[in-house]
Motif scaffolding. Structure first.
Motif, mmCIF file in Angstrom:
data_model
loop_
_atom_site.group_PDB
_atom_site.id
_atom_site.type_symbol
_atom_site.label_atom_id
_atom_site.label_comp_id
_atom_site.label_asym_id
_atom_site.label_seq_id
_atom_site.Cartn_x
_atom_site.Cartn_y
_atom_site.Cartn_z
ATOM 1 N N ASP A 174 40.548 -0.250 5.832
ATOM 2 C CA ASP A 174 39.452 -0.992 5.740
ATOM 3 C C ASP A 174 39.603 -2.511 5.651
ATOM 4 N N PRO A 175 39.118 -3.072 6.781
ATOM 5 C CA PRO A 175 39.366 -4.692 6.634
ATOM 6 C C PRO A 175 38.527 -5.397 5.625
ATOM 7 N N SER A 176 37.696 -4.904 5.141
ATOM 8 C CA SER A 176 36.806 -5.610 3.991
ATOM 9 C C SER A 176 37.667 -5.536 2.768
ATOM 10 N N THR A 177 38.330 -4.733 2.455
ATOM 11 C CA THR A 177 39.560 -4.956 1.213
ATOM 12 C C THR A 177 40.824 -5.025 1.522
ATOM 13 N N THR A 178 41.112 -5.224 2.861
ATOM 14 C CA THR A 178 42.579 -5.572 3.020
ATOM 15 C C THR A 178 42.816 -7.009 3.677
ATOM 16 N N ASP A 179 43.610 -7.662 3.156
ATOM 17 C CA ASP A 179 44.156 -9.119 3.535
ATOM 18 C C ASP A 179 44.624 -8.976 4.957
ATOM 19 N N GLU A 180 44.411 -10.175 5.617
ATOM 20 C CA GLU A 180 44.909 -10.163 7.064
ATOM 21 C C GLU A 180 46.306 -10.170 7.173
ATOM 22 N N ARG A 181 47.001 -10.559 6.054
ATOM 23 C CA ARG A 181 48.542 -10.653 6.399
ATOM 24 C C ARG A 181 49.085 -8.955 6.257
ATOM 25 N N ILE A 183 47.113 -6.444 7.320
ATOM 26 C CA ILE A 183 46.976 -5.975 8.435
ATOM 27 C C ILE A 183 47.720 -6.153 9.710
ATOM 28 N N ASN A 184 48.233 -7.434 9.721
ATOM 29 C CA ASN A 184 49.326 -8.013 10.406
ATOM 30 C C ASN A 184 50.494 -7.202 10.581
ATOM 31 N N THR A 185 50.980 -6.727 9.236
ATOM 32 C CA THR A 185 52.179 -6.260 9.025
ATOM 33 C C THR A 185 52.303 -4.901 9.577
ATOM 34 N N TYR A 186 51.142 -4.234 9.712
ATOM 35 C CA TYR A 186 51.103 -2.707 10.127
ATOM 36 C C TYR A 186 50.809 -2.851 11.643
ATOM 37 N N ARG A 187 50.505 -3.773 12.511
ATOM 38 C CA ARG A 187 49.957 -3.842 13.738
ATOM 39 C C ARG A 187 50.956 -3.510 14.584
ATOM 40 N N PRO A 188 52.205 -3.974 14.417
ATOM 41 C CA PRO A 188 53.110 -3.646 15.520
ATOM 42 C C PRO A 188 53.729 -2.218 15.612
ATOM 43 N N LEU A 189 53.258 -1.378 14.442
ATOM 44 C CA LEU A 189 53.713 -0.052 14.611
ATOM 45 C C LEU A 189 52.535 0.851 15.489
ATOM 46 N N PHE A 190 51.571 0.167 15.948
ATOM 47 C CA PHE A 190 50.412 1.040 16.636
ATOM 48 C C PHE A 190 50.300 0.563 18.220
ATOM 49 N N GLY A 191 50.274 1.521 19.002
ATOM 50 C CA GLY A 191 50.050 1.460 20.298
ATOM 51 C C GLY A 191 48.913 0.524 20.604
ATOM 52 N N ARG A 192 48.115 0.525 19.641
ATOM 53 C CA ARG A 192 46.684 -0.099 19.958
ATOM 54 C C ARG A 192 45.891 -0.438 18.649
ATOM 55 N N VAL A 193 45.101 -1.378 18.509
ATOM 56 C CA VAL A 193 44.299 -1.487 17.433
ATOM 57 C C VAL A 193 42.795 -1.850 17.913
ATOM 58 N N VAL A 194 42.083 -1.021 17.096
ATOM 59 C CA VAL A 194 40.607 -1.234 17.478
ATOM 60 C C VAL A 194 39.877 -1.583 16.323
ATOM 61 N N ASP A 195 39.054 -2.545 16.316
ATOM 62 C CA ASP A 195 38.172 -3.327 15.300
ATOM 63 C C ASP A 195 36.855 -2.894 15.449
ATOM 64 N N ALA A 196 36.533 -1.939 14.761
ATOM 65 C CA ALA A 196 35.039 -1.060 14.890
ATOM 66 C C ALA A 196 34.116 -2.049 14.242
ATOM 67 N N THR A 197 34.382 -2.975 13.502
ATOM 68 C CA THR A 197 33.546 -3.801 12.726
ATOM 69 C C THR A 197 33.079 -4.741 13.324
ATOM 70 N N THR A 198 33.393 -4.961 14.761
ATOM 71 C CA THR A 198 32.924 -5.959 15.498
ATOM 72 C C THR A 198 31.683 -5.380 16.751
ATOM 73 N N THR A 199 31.282 -4.239 16.361
ATOM 74 C CA THR A 199 30.102 -3.787 17.041
ATOM 75 C C THR A 199 28.864 -4.424 16.643
ATOM 76 N N ARG A 200 28.505 -4.903 17.954
ATOM 77 C CA ARG A 200 27.179 -5.769 18.258
ATOM 78 C C ARG A 200 25.996 -4.948 17.694
ATOM 79 N N THR A 201 25.062 -5.428 16.894
ATOM 80 C CA THR A 201 23.742 -5.265 16.557
ATOM 81 C C THR A 201 22.661 -5.569 17.317
ATOM 82 N N LEU A 202 21.902 -4.410 18.045
ATOM 83 C CA LEU A 202 20.947 -4.948 18.915
ATOM 84 C C LEU A 202 19.638 -5.440 18.050
ATOM 85 N N ASP A 203 19.156 -6.581 18.508
ATOM 86 C CA ASP A 203 17.932 -6.901 17.974
ATOM 87 C C ASP A 203 16.747 -6.172 18.525
#
Length: 307
Positions: A174-181, A183-203
């Motif tokens: 959960d990026p809302s409760t986890t600091d960026e540092r 998150i960046n520590t864990y990134r190299p372990l994964f083949g891909r990172v998906v940020d689902a919080t960037t989904t755009r809201t349609l007006d």
């Protein structure tokens, strides 16, 4: 495996190799929104907060069915009398209603025991002819209980173990409760990172324009009734509807199929409303920041068809 939460990434690479995905999302029940084929997939859910019943109900609500085999390692319903076999290894309790088993755990700080529980499932499923997905629905409780470094070491071993079993793993943070540092520590372990919080809201104007087409409205009505459909079946239903016949001709079916695959499904996918897996020819509703109730309201409102 298919898309993660709205099709922004795949849980398995395009070459079919197993992958590890870090999913940045605030929804712990995203496992039921992953674009997998439940009837041919073994799914293991690791949850510090959700019970077996909650996991099962969420799968039925979002995917319409349960995976071929469903295992849940949960810390939410610990039963001390059934938590361990005589050897001290984690034990599993089979449940009625399908190939469903639950392993109750008590201490999220005991990562070695968790690793053993995961391995037992992977070993049992390795010889099946089905794909396997391991989904950790919230990493935060394990970070809180063990610290960043110990959790990093656990994830490193987990990713290795899953890869050796030719399975996929998705870990939600959960990026809302986890600091960026962190998150960046864990990134190299994964083949891909998906940020689902960037989904755009349609007006409202965008949604109105998108739904001002009869075929797209038909697709969404169909998916609201049945969240996942094969493209061929959806094309058949569309051809029946727009030609008002029970058995559409090959030409009518091809016309509907082509329009869906080349025009309407890409438009709905780009808007984040559906996930369209071209390789599997499967369509499903995507989890986005839009409201299903709002979508239903637009589908029942009179709209000018743009053709």
């Amino acid at each position: 495996m298919g898309g993660v939460n709205g099709g922004e990434a795949d849980a398995c690479g395009g070459d079919g190799r197993p992958t590890a995905t870090l999913l940045l999302d605030d929804d712990p029940s995203s496992d039921a929104a992953l674009d997998v084929a439940p009837e041919s997939t073994n799914v293991l859910v690791v949850s510090a907060s959700r019970s077996m019943r909650e996991v099962v109900e969420e799968w039925r609500r979002r995917a319409g069915t349960l995976p071929a085999a469903l295992g849940v390692i949960t810390y939410a319903e610990f039963d001390r009398s059934a938590s361990a076999a005589p050897s001290g290894t984690p034990s599993r309790k089979p449940l009625s209603g399908g190939d469903i088993t639950v392993t109750s755990m008590s201490d999220p700080a005991d990562l070695r025991r968790l690793g053993t529980a995961v391995t037992l499932y992977l070993d049992d499923w390795v010889d099946t002819d089905r794909e396997t997905l391991v989904y950790v629905d919230a990493l935060d409780p394990f970070v809180d209980a063990n610290g960043v470094e110990s959790t990093f070491q656990f994830l490193h071993l987990l990713v290795q173990s899953v890869d050796q079993s030719a399975a996929d793993v998705v870990v939600r943070l959960d990026p809302s409760t986890t600091d960026e540092r962190t998150i960046n520590t864990y990134r190299p372990l994964f083949g891909r990172v998906v940020d689902a919080t960037t989904t755009r809201t349609l007006d409202d104007d965008e949604l109105h324009a998108l739904l001002a087409n009869g075929r797209r409205r038909f697709v969404l009505r169909s998916l609201l009734d049945q969240p996942t459909l094969e493209l061929d079946r959806l094309a058949t239903r569309l051809a029946r509807w727009e030609n008002d016949i029970d058995e559409p001709t090959d030409t009518q079916h091809t016309r509907a199929y082509t329009a869906l695959a080349s025009v309407h499904l890409p438009r709905l996918t780009e808007a984040g409303i559906v996930t369209f897996d071209r390789s599997a020819e499967r369509v499903r509703l995507a989890d986005g920041n839009w409201s299903a109730d709002r979508l239903r309201r637009y589908l029942t409102a009179p709209l000018d068809d743009d053709g």
